[in-house]
Design an enzyme around this catalytic site. Structure first.
Site, PDB file in Angstrom:
ATOM      1  N   LYS A   9       0.835  -1.202   0.000  1.00  0.00           N
ATOM      2  CA  LYS A   9       0.000   0.000   0.000  1.00  0.00           C
ATOM      3  C   LYS A   9       0.878   1.264   0.000  1.00  0.00           C
ATOM      4  O   LYS A   9       2.079   1.188   0.265  1.00  0.00           O
ATOM      5  CB  LYS A   9      -0.942  -0.050   1.203  1.00  0.00           C
ATOM      6  CG  LYS A   9      -1.914  -1.246   1.157  1.00  0.00           C
ATOM      7  CD  LYS A   9      -2.897  -1.218   2.319  1.00  0.00           C
ATOM      8  CE  LYS A   9      -3.880  -2.387   2.239  1.00  0.00           C
ATOM      9  NZ  LYS A   9      -4.890  -2.312   3.342  1.00  0.00           N
ATOM     10  N   TYR A  49     -12.215  -3.197  -3.851  1.00  0.00           N
ATOM     11  CA  TYR A  49     -12.725  -3.272  -2.471  1.00  0.00           C
ATOM     12  C   TYR A  49     -14.251  -3.312  -2.417  1.00  0.00           C
ATOM     13  O   TYR A  49     -14.840  -2.919  -1.423  1.00  0.00           O
ATOM     14  CB  TYR A  49     -12.207  -2.075  -1.667  1.00  0.00           C
ATOM     15  CG  TYR A  49     -10.775  -2.241  -1.169  1.00  0.00           C
ATOM     16  CD1 TYR A  49     -10.410  -3.333  -0.369  1.00  0.00           C
ATOM     17  CD2 TYR A  49      -9.796  -1.302  -1.475  1.00  0.00           C
ATOM     18  CE1 TYR A  49      -9.120  -3.482   0.102  1.00  0.00           C
ATOM     19  CE2 TYR A  49      -8.485  -1.450  -1.006  1.00  0.00           C
ATOM     20  CZ  TYR A  49      -8.161  -2.537  -0.209  1.00  0.00           C
ATOM     21  OH  TYR A  49      -6.879  -2.686   0.257  1.00  0.00           O
ATOM     22  N   PHE A  57     -15.803   2.638   6.881  1.00  0.00           N
ATOM     23  CA  PHE A  57     -14.421   2.975   6.514  1.00  0.00           C
ATOM     24  C   PHE A  57     -14.205   2.992   4.999  1.00  0.00           C
ATOM     25  O   PHE A  57     -13.108   3.278   4.522  1.00  0.00           O
ATOM     26  CB  PHE A  57     -13.427   1.996   7.176  1.00  0.00           C
ATOM     27  CG  PHE A  57     -13.625   0.545   6.795  1.00  0.00           C
ATOM     28  CD1 PHE A  57     -13.060   0.021   5.639  1.00  0.00           C
ATOM     29  CD2 PHE A  57     -14.382  -0.304   7.606  1.00  0.00           C
ATOM     30  CE1 PHE A  57     -13.239  -1.311   5.275  1.00  0.00           C
ATOM     31  CE2 PHE A  57     -14.573  -1.645   7.256  1.00  0.00           C
ATOM     32  CZ  PHE A  57     -13.998  -2.144   6.085  1.00  0.00           C
ATOM     33  N   ARG A  85      -1.506 -14.722   3.878  1.00  0.00           N
ATOM     34  CA  ARG A  85      -2.340 -14.100   4.918  1.00  0.00           C
ATOM     35  C   ARG A  85      -1.712 -14.311   6.288  1.00  0.00           C
ATOM     36  O   ARG A  85      -1.703 -13.412   7.123  1.00  0.00           O
ATOM     37  CB  ARG A  85      -3.764 -14.678   4.893  1.00  0.00           C
ATOM     38  CG  ARG A  85      -4.563 -14.379   3.649  1.00  0.00           C
ATOM     39  CD  ARG A  85      -5.171 -13.014   3.615  1.00  0.00           C
ATOM     40  NE  ARG A  85      -6.176 -12.789   4.635  1.00  0.00           N
ATOM     41  CZ  ARG A  85      -6.939 -11.691   4.680  1.00  0.00           C
ATOM     42  NH1 ARG A  85      -6.813 -10.734   3.751  1.00  0.00           N
ATOM     43  NH2 ARG A  85      -7.823 -11.529   5.630  1.00  0.00           N
ATOM     44  N   THR A  91      -5.896  -7.911  10.320  1.00  0.00           N
ATOM     45  CA  THR A  91      -6.226  -6.634   9.663  1.00  0.00           C
ATOM     46  C   THR A  91      -5.744  -5.445  10.499  1.00  0.00           C
ATOM     47  O   THR A  91      -5.169  -4.500   9.966  1.00  0.00           O
ATOM     48  CB  THR A  91      -7.755  -6.528   9.441  1.00  0.00           C
ATOM     49  OG1 THR A  91      -8.155  -7.653   8.645  1.00  0.00           O
ATOM     50  CG2 THR A  91      -8.121  -5.249   8.727  1.00  0.00           C
ATOM     51  N   ARG A 102       2.342  -6.962   9.318  1.00  0.00           N
ATOM     52  CA  ARG A 102       1.620  -5.861   9.965  1.00  0.00           C
ATOM     53  C   ARG A 102       2.075  -5.682  11.410  1.00  0.00           C
ATOM     54  O   ARG A 102       2.116  -4.570  11.929  1.00  0.00           O
ATOM     55  CB  ARG A 102       0.113  -6.104   9.873  1.00  0.00           C
ATOM     56  CG  ARG A 102      -0.423  -5.877   8.446  1.00  0.00           C
ATOM     57  CD  ARG A 102      -1.793  -6.499   8.261  1.00  0.00           C
ATOM     58  NE  ARG A 102      -2.458  -6.079   7.032  1.00  0.00           N
ATOM     59  CZ  ARG A 102      -3.579  -6.628   6.587  1.00  0.00           C
ATOM     60  NH1 ARG A 102      -4.149  -7.628   7.255  1.00  0.00           N
ATOM     61  NH2 ARG A 102      -4.131  -6.198   5.472  1.00  0.00           N
ATOM     62  N   ASN A 112      -2.224  -0.308   7.088  1.00  0.00           N
ATOM     63  CA  ASN A 112      -1.717  -1.616   7.525  1.00  0.00           C
ATOM     64  C   ASN A 112      -0.811  -2.285   6.471  1.00  0.00           C
ATOM     65  O   ASN A 112      -0.658  -3.490   6.428  1.00  0.00           O
ATOM     66  CB  ASN A 112      -2.867  -2.529   7.967  1.00  0.00           C
ATOM     67  CG  ASN A 112      -3.856  -2.806   6.854  1.00  0.00           C
ATOM     68  OD1 ASN A 112      -3.656  -2.389   5.705  1.00  0.00           O
ATOM     69  ND2 ASN A 112      -4.912  -3.523   7.159  1.00  0.00           N
ATOM     70  N   HIS A 115      -1.934  -5.697   1.389  1.00  0.00           N
ATOM     71  CA  HIS A 115      -3.173  -6.416   1.073  1.00  0.00           C
ATOM     72  C   HIS A 115      -2.808  -7.800   0.549  1.00  0.00           C
ATOM     73  O   HIS A 115      -1.846  -7.941  -0.206  1.00  0.00           O
ATOM     74  CB  HIS A 115      -3.961  -5.678  -0.017  1.00  0.00           C
ATOM     75  CG  HIS A 115      -5.057  -6.510  -0.617  1.00  0.00           C
ATOM     76  ND1 HIS A 115      -6.324  -6.580  -0.073  1.00  0.00           N
ATOM     77  CD2 HIS A 115      -5.063  -7.354  -1.688  1.00  0.00           C
ATOM     78  CE1 HIS A 115      -7.058  -7.425  -0.789  1.00  0.00           C
ATOM     79  NE2 HIS A 115      -6.323  -7.910  -1.780  1.00  0.00           N
ATOM     80  N   GLU A 126      -9.081 -10.795  -8.197  1.00  0.00           N
ATOM     81  CA  GLU A 126      -8.178  -9.661  -7.959  1.00  0.00           C
ATOM     82  C   GLU A 126      -6.989  -9.679  -8.927  1.00  0.00           C
ATOM     83  O   GLU A 126      -6.555  -8.630  -9.401  1.00  0.00           O
ATOM     84  CB  GLU A 126      -7.688  -9.681  -6.518  1.00  0.00           C
ATOM     85  CG  GLU A 126      -8.802  -9.386  -5.516  1.00  0.00           C
ATOM     86  CD  GLU A 126      -8.345  -9.399  -4.068  1.00  0.00           C
ATOM     87  OE1 GLU A 126      -9.110  -8.949  -3.208  1.00  0.00           O
ATOM     88  OE2 GLU A 126      -7.222  -9.889  -3.785  1.00  0.00           O
TER      89      GLU A 126
HETATM   90  P1  IDP Z   1      -7.800  -7.363   5.164  1.00  0.00           P
HETATM   91  O1  IDP Z   1      -6.990  -6.338   4.416  1.00  0.00           O
HETATM   92  O2  IDP Z   1      -7.076  -7.891   6.359  1.00  0.00           O
HETATM   93  O3  IDP Z   1      -8.352  -8.442   4.278  1.00  0.00           O
HETATM   94  P2  IDP Z   1     -10.491  -6.259   5.189  1.00  0.00           P
HETATM   95  O4  IDP Z   1     -11.498  -6.522   6.251  1.00  0.00           O
HETATM   96  O5  IDP Z   1     -10.690  -6.918   3.867  1.00  0.00           O
HETATM   97  O6  IDP Z   1      -9.049  -6.573   5.794  1.00  0.00           O
HETATM   98  O7  IDP Z   1     -10.438  -4.674   4.980  1.00  0.00           O
HETATM   99  C1  IDP Z   1      -9.785  -4.127   3.865  1.00  0.00           C
HETATM  100  C2  IDP Z   1      -8.963  -2.957   4.315  1.00  0.00           C
HETATM  101  O8  IDP Z   1      -9.831  -1.929   4.801  1.00  0.00           O
HETATM  102  C3  IDP Z   1      -8.022  -3.243   5.488  1.00  0.00           C
HETATM  103  O9  IDP Z   1      -6.788  -3.788   5.073  1.00  0.00           O
HETATM  104  C4  IDP Z   1      -7.858  -1.874   6.090  1.00  0.00           C
HETATM  105  O10 IDP Z   1      -6.897  -1.107   5.372  1.00  0.00           O
HETATM  106  C5  IDP Z   1      -9.218  -1.251   5.873  1.00  0.00           C
HETATM  107  N1  IDP Z   1     -10.067  -1.428   7.060  1.00  0.00           N
HETATM  108  C6  IDP Z   1     -10.726  -2.534   7.451  1.00  0.00           C
HETATM  109  N2  IDP Z   1     -11.414  -2.335   8.592  1.00  0.00           N
HETATM  110  C7  IDP Z   1     -11.201  -1.052   8.918  1.00  0.00           C
HETATM  111  C8  IDP Z   1     -11.646  -0.217  10.001  1.00  0.00           C
HETATM  112  O11 IDP Z   1     -12.378  -0.642  10.902  1.00  0.00           O
HETATM  113  N3  IDP Z   1     -11.189   1.076  10.002  1.00  0.00           N
HETATM  114  C9  IDP Z   1     -10.374   1.567   9.029  1.00  0.00           C
HETATM  115  N4  IDP Z   1      -9.929   0.819   8.000  1.00  0.00           N
HETATM  116  C10 IDP Z   1     -10.333  -0.467   7.936  1.00  0.00           C
HETATM  117 MG    MG Z   2      -9.747  -8.336   2.714  1.00  0.00          MG
END
Ligand code: IDP
Ligand code: MG
Length: 137
Positions: A9, A49, A57, A85, A91, A102, A112, A115, A126
């Protein structure tokens, strides 16, 4: 063999930690079958996304992922989706143990670092969004 999509990212490029992160995947034994630097536009980000559309968010996430260049990679290896993963961590970096990407590089859920596709079906979708077939070597 599986293939999975990894994105480094914008914060990873700003902080200059991409080489270290890519080295972890190489050291683990993954084969890099595709790699490019790009800046996602909003349309591509919303498509990537789309499962999060409507969540609180979502707009911030689109704003952030389009804020600067990213590196997209396709990694190939046994159980690539799960293993990548596992290497990424949770996350929220605050819930990611040291030793994960992370957990070693992040403190904020909105920044974070990385991805990774969350299932084989997601990976297929994707990868197609980021790479043409002839860009995977
Ligand atoms: P992942 O990246 O671990 O698969 P996802 O739930 O798919 O997590 O969420 C996608 C991205 O959205 C996360 O990597 C993070 O950057 C952002 N994100 C997810 N949940 C939150 C939140 O509660 N607050 C702010 N950003 C979030
Ligand atoms: Mg995800």
């Amino acid at each position: 063999m599986e293939r999975t999509l990894v994105l480094l990212k914008p914060e990873a490029l700003k902080r200059g930690i991409c080489g270290e992160i890519i080295a972890r995947f190489e050291r683990r034994g993954f084969k890099i079958v595709g790699m490019k630097m790009l800046r996602m536009d909003r349309e591509m980000a919303r498509e990537h996304y789309k499962v999060h559309e409507g969540k609180p968010f979502f707009e911030g996430l689109i704003e952030h992922i389009t804020s600067g260049p990213i590196i997209a990679m396709v990694l190939e290896g046994p159980s690539a989706v799960r293993v990548v993963r596992d290497m990424m961590g949770a996350t929220d970096p605050l819930n990611s143990p040291p030793g994960t990407i992370r957990g070693d590089y992040g403190l904020h859920i909105g920044e974070n670092i990385i991805h990774g596709s969350d299932s084989l079906e997601t990976a297929e979708r994707e990868i197609k969004l980021f790479f043409r077939d002839d860009e995977l070597l």
